[in-house]
Scaffold this motif. Structure first.
Motif, short mmCIF file in Angstrom:
data_model
loop_
_atom_site.label_atom_id
_atom_site.label_comp_id
_atom_site.label_asym_id
_atom_site.label_seq_id
_atom_site.Cartn_x
_atom_site.Cartn_y
_atom_site.Cartn_z
N GLU B 122 0.81 -1.27 -0.10
CA GLU B 122 -0.21 -0.10 -0.07
C GLU B 122 0.86 1.33 0.04
OE1 GLU B 122 -3.12 -0.64 -0.72
OE2 GLU B 122 -3.65 -2.35 0.11
N GLY B 123 2.12 1.17 0.17
CA GLY B 123 3.12 2.37 0.41
C GLY B 123 2.62 3.62 1.11
N TYR B 124 2.56 2.87 2.53
CA TYR B 124 2.30 4.13 3.59
C TYR B 124 3.80 4.52 4.58
CZ TYR B 124 -2.63 4.11 3.19
OH TYR B 124 -3.91 4.14 2.68
N GLU B 125 3.73 5.48 4.99
CA GLU B 125 4.78 6.04 5.81
C GLU B 125 4.82 5.21 6.96
OE1 GLU B 125 7.29 7.84 4.92
OE2 GLU B 125 6.62 9.17 3.18
N LEU B 126 6.07 5.14 7.45
CA LEU B 126 6.13 4.40 8.93
C LEU B 126 5.42 4.94 9.77
CD1 LEU B 126 10.11 3.17 8.83
CD2 LEU B 126 7.97 1.68 9.14
N SER B 127 5.41 6.53 9.87
CA SER B 127 4.75 6.80 10.94
C SER B 127 3.01 6.57 10.95
CB SER B 127 4.92 8.64 10.84
OG SER B 127 4.22 8.87 9.69
N GLU B 128 2.56 6.38 9.62
CA GLU B 128 1.32 5.92 9.78
C GLU B 128 1.03 4.53 10.03
OE1 GLU B 128 -0.96 8.26 5.88
OE2 GLU B 128 1.27 7.30 5.70
N ILE B 129 2.20 3.67 9.96
CA ILE B 129 1.79 2.34 10.14
C ILE B 129 1.94 2.24 11.56
CG2 ILE B 129 3.29 -0.03 9.77
CD1 ILE B 129 3.91 1.07 6.96
N ALA B 130 2.80 3.08 12.24
CA ALA B 130 3.01 2.85 13.65
C ALA B 130 1.79 3.42 14.35
CB ALA B 130 4.24 3.94 14.00
N GLU B 131 1.07 4.14 13.91
CA GLU B 131 -0.12 4.73 14.27
C GLU B 131 -1.10 3.65 14.36
OE1 GLU B 131 -1.47 8.33 12.93
OE2 GLU B 131 -3.25 8.35 13.98
N THR B 132 -1.24 3.06 13.16
CA THR B 132 -2.20 1.82 12.88
C THR B 132 -1.85 0.81 14.01
OG1 THR B 132 -2.53 2.33 10.59
CG2 THR B 132 -2.87 0.46 11.08
N LEU B 133 -0.72 0.58 14.10
CA LEU B 133 -0.63 -0.84 15.14
C LEU B 133 -0.49 -0.28 16.52
CD1 LEU B 133 0.34 -1.95 12.18
CD2 LEU B 133 1.48 -3.62 13.56
N ASN B 134 -0.58 1.14 16.78
CA ASN B 134 -0.26 1.54 18.15
C ASN B 134 0.95 1.22 18.54
OD1 ASN B 134 -1.06 3.07 20.28
ND2 ASN B 134 -2.15 1.63 21.06
N ILE B 135 2.19 1.41 17.81
CA ILE B 135 3.45 1.06 18.17
C ILE B 135 4.37 2.29 18.00
CG2 ILE B 135 3.43 -1.31 18.27
CD1 ILE B 135 4.52 -1.26 15.33
N SER B 136 5.32 2.37 18.50
CA SER B 136 6.40 3.47 18.08
C SER B 136 7.02 3.37 16.73
CB SER B 136 7.51 3.55 19.06
OG SER B 136 8.53 2.44 18.74
N GLU B 137 7.35 4.46 15.93
CA GLU B 137 7.72 4.47 14.72
C GLU B 137 9.14 3.47 14.49
OE1 GLU B 137 7.66 8.52 12.95
OE2 GLU B 137 8.98 7.83 11.54
N ASN B 138 9.96 3.66 15.48
CA ASN B 138 11.25 2.88 15.50
C ASN B 138 10.86 1.36 15.61
OD1 ASN B 138 14.07 3.28 15.39
ND2 ASN B 138 14.24 2.51 17.51
N ASN B 139 9.85 1.16 16.53
CA ASN B 139 9.44 -0.25 16.48
C ASN B 139 8.86 -0.99 15.19
OD1 ASN B 139 8.83 -2.74 17.84
ND2 ASN B 139 7.55 -1.78 19.53
N ALA B 140 8.19 0.08 14.73
CA ALA B 140 7.54 -0.45 13.07
C ALA B 140 8.71 -0.59 12.16
CB ALA B 140 6.51 0.67 12.54
N LYS B 141 9.64 0.36 12.40
CA LYS B 141 10.92 0.06 11.25
C LYS B 141 11.56 -1.36 11.69
CE LYS B 141 15.31 2.10 10.55
NZ LYS B 141 16.03 3.08 10.72
N VAL B 142 11.71 -1.77 12.90
CA VAL B 142 12.08 -2.81 13.39
C VAL B 142 11.51 -3.88 12.72
CG1 VAL B 142 12.94 -4.44 15.28
CG2 VAL B 142 13.27 -2.14 15.30
N ILE B 143 10.28 -4.03 12.95
CA ILE B 143 9.24 -5.05 12.47
C ILE B 143 9.43 -5.15 11.12
CG2 ILE B 143 6.97 -5.80 12.33
CD1 ILE B 143 6.58 -4.16 15.15
N LEU B 144 9.30 -4.05 10.14
CA LEU B 144 9.39 -4.09 8.73
C LEU B 144 10.62 -4.93 8.36
CD1 LEU B 144 8.28 -3.15 6.20
CD2 LEU B 144 9.60 -1.04 6.42
#
Lengths: 211, 171
Positions: B122-144
């Motif tokens: 879908e091409g979303y920014e990490l900040s949006e993804i972090a908000e969706t999953l209710n996690i920190s942006e850094n955490n989202a990056k690690v998961i990605l």
């Protein structure tokens, strides 16, 4: 585009460091480039997979999934209601009065081709009692379909009414049911008749109901 | 506006499909979320990110569906559930390679799957993804990062097996 640049982008991609625009660049590169070094061939599949996935649409038929379910339920309900109604319209009159003429018809029919169920039953039940009552009379032989047997049976019935009445009364409802069943067997296409020749049956039903 | 509505509903559908692996269930979930959004359309402009909100709703609904399905079928092990063959009959996924990639992504843990889907499909920014999953942006990056490396590993493993099978055949 040189190979090193793409390799850098790939490294960044797998580290999760690439930006959205860099990822777009990678997707575009792999879409446009047909001839690739062996180690990148798998990545081409990966990026085309992502691009294909992003064009997936919700199937139009699935959009109405809920409505479909609802219609299905409504349809089911309607059809069951219709069958129940149909059963009532056919069964109710036939079990009460309306089949009387039919029963009569079958009795006439039986007298021509054989005995009705009720007659047979009466005769078999009656025999021992009759022997007790009047032994002087010659024992009756049951001959299947000859009209004389039925005539004989009728005359006996009138003379022995006192004895017969109790048996007859107790057996009457059973006989009626059996006659009806018998009639129904012969007129198993009655509902079709009712459907295709409504004028034949409707006056009969009306008459009986008025009584 | 209508085009945006349709494409956005497709986005919800794709996320649900990724998580549920069943197009019927996914369509139901997407439709549900869509109706709920429509009922609360006055509140939407007040939200920081309506899309992230919708994705969160979709994900939660999907997790509920999975949970109830697991209770029903007593599938206690999520791995077992994920390893079930997907039943996609999409012509785009006919070939073996993309089937394998599809399988590799769907074998990921739920969080990794959601993140890689939102980012790479879908091409979303990490900040949006972090908000969706209710996690920190850094955490989202690690998961990605983990998700992508797992997928790469699966692909390379597959290639290796293919080559071994091929060389075994020619020998």
């Amino acid at each position: 585009m040189n190979k090193k640049h793409i390799q850098d982008l790939l490294d960044k991609y797998f580290e999760g460091d690439s930006s959205l625009s860099e990822e777009m660049e990678l997707k575009e590169f792999f879409r446009k480039t047909a001839i690739l070094p062996n180690e990148w061939k798998a990545y081409k599949n990966l990026f085309t997979y992502f691009e294909n996935e992003s064009t997936k649409k919700m199937p139009a038929s699935k959009q109405a999934h809920h409505q479909k379910k609802l219609w299905w339920i409504i349809g089911l309900g309607l059809s069951t209601a219709a069958t129940i109604l149909l059963l009532f319209t056919i069964q109710l009159p036939s079990t009460q009065k309306e089949l009387h003429p039919l029963a009569v018809i079958t009795k006439q029919h039986d007298s021509m081709y054989g005995k009705s169920v009720s007659q047979k039953k009466l005769e078999t039940k009656k025999q021992p009692k009759k022997e007790e009552a009047e032994k002087g009379k010659p024992t009756r032989t049951i001959v299947g379909d000859h009209p004389s047997t039925i005539l004989a049976y009728e005359s006996e019935k009138t003379s022995n009414r006192n004895i017969d009445n109790t048996i007859k009364n107790s057996l009457a409802p059973l006989d009626k049911m059996e006659d009806i069943n018998h009639a129904l067997q012969k007129f198993k296409y009655f509902d079709l008749m009712n459907k295709y020749l409504p004028n034949l049956t409707i006056p009969v039903i009306k008459e009986e109901r008025l009584k | 506006m209508e085009i945006w509505q349709n494409t956005f509903r497709d986005k919800l559908y794709r996320l649900a499909l990724r998580l549920l692996n069943s197009s019927d269930d996914a369509a139901d979930v997407a439709q549900d979320v869509w109706l709920k959004l429509w009922q609360r359309k006055e509140e939407i402009p007040k939200l920081k990110s309506a899309e992230a909100f919708a994705f969160t709703m979709t994900r939660n609904l999907c997790l509920d569906v999975l949970k109830s399905a697991r209770l029903k079928n007593e599938r206690l092990d999520q791995k077992h559930e994920n390893s079930l063959k997907s039943t996609t009959t999409d012509p785009l996924e006919r070939n073996e390679q993309s089937q394998m990639i599809h399988q590799a992504i769907n074998n990921l843990a739920e969080q990794q799957r959601t993140v890689i889907h939102l980012r790479d499909v879908e091409g979303y920014e990490l900040s949006e993804i972090a908000e969706t999953l209710n996690i920190s942006e850094n955490n989202a990056k690690v998961i990605l990062c983990r998700a992508r490396q797992n997928v790469r590993e699966a692909i390379l493993n597959f290639e290796r097996h293919e080559q071994e099978a091929y060389s075994g055949f020619t020998r």
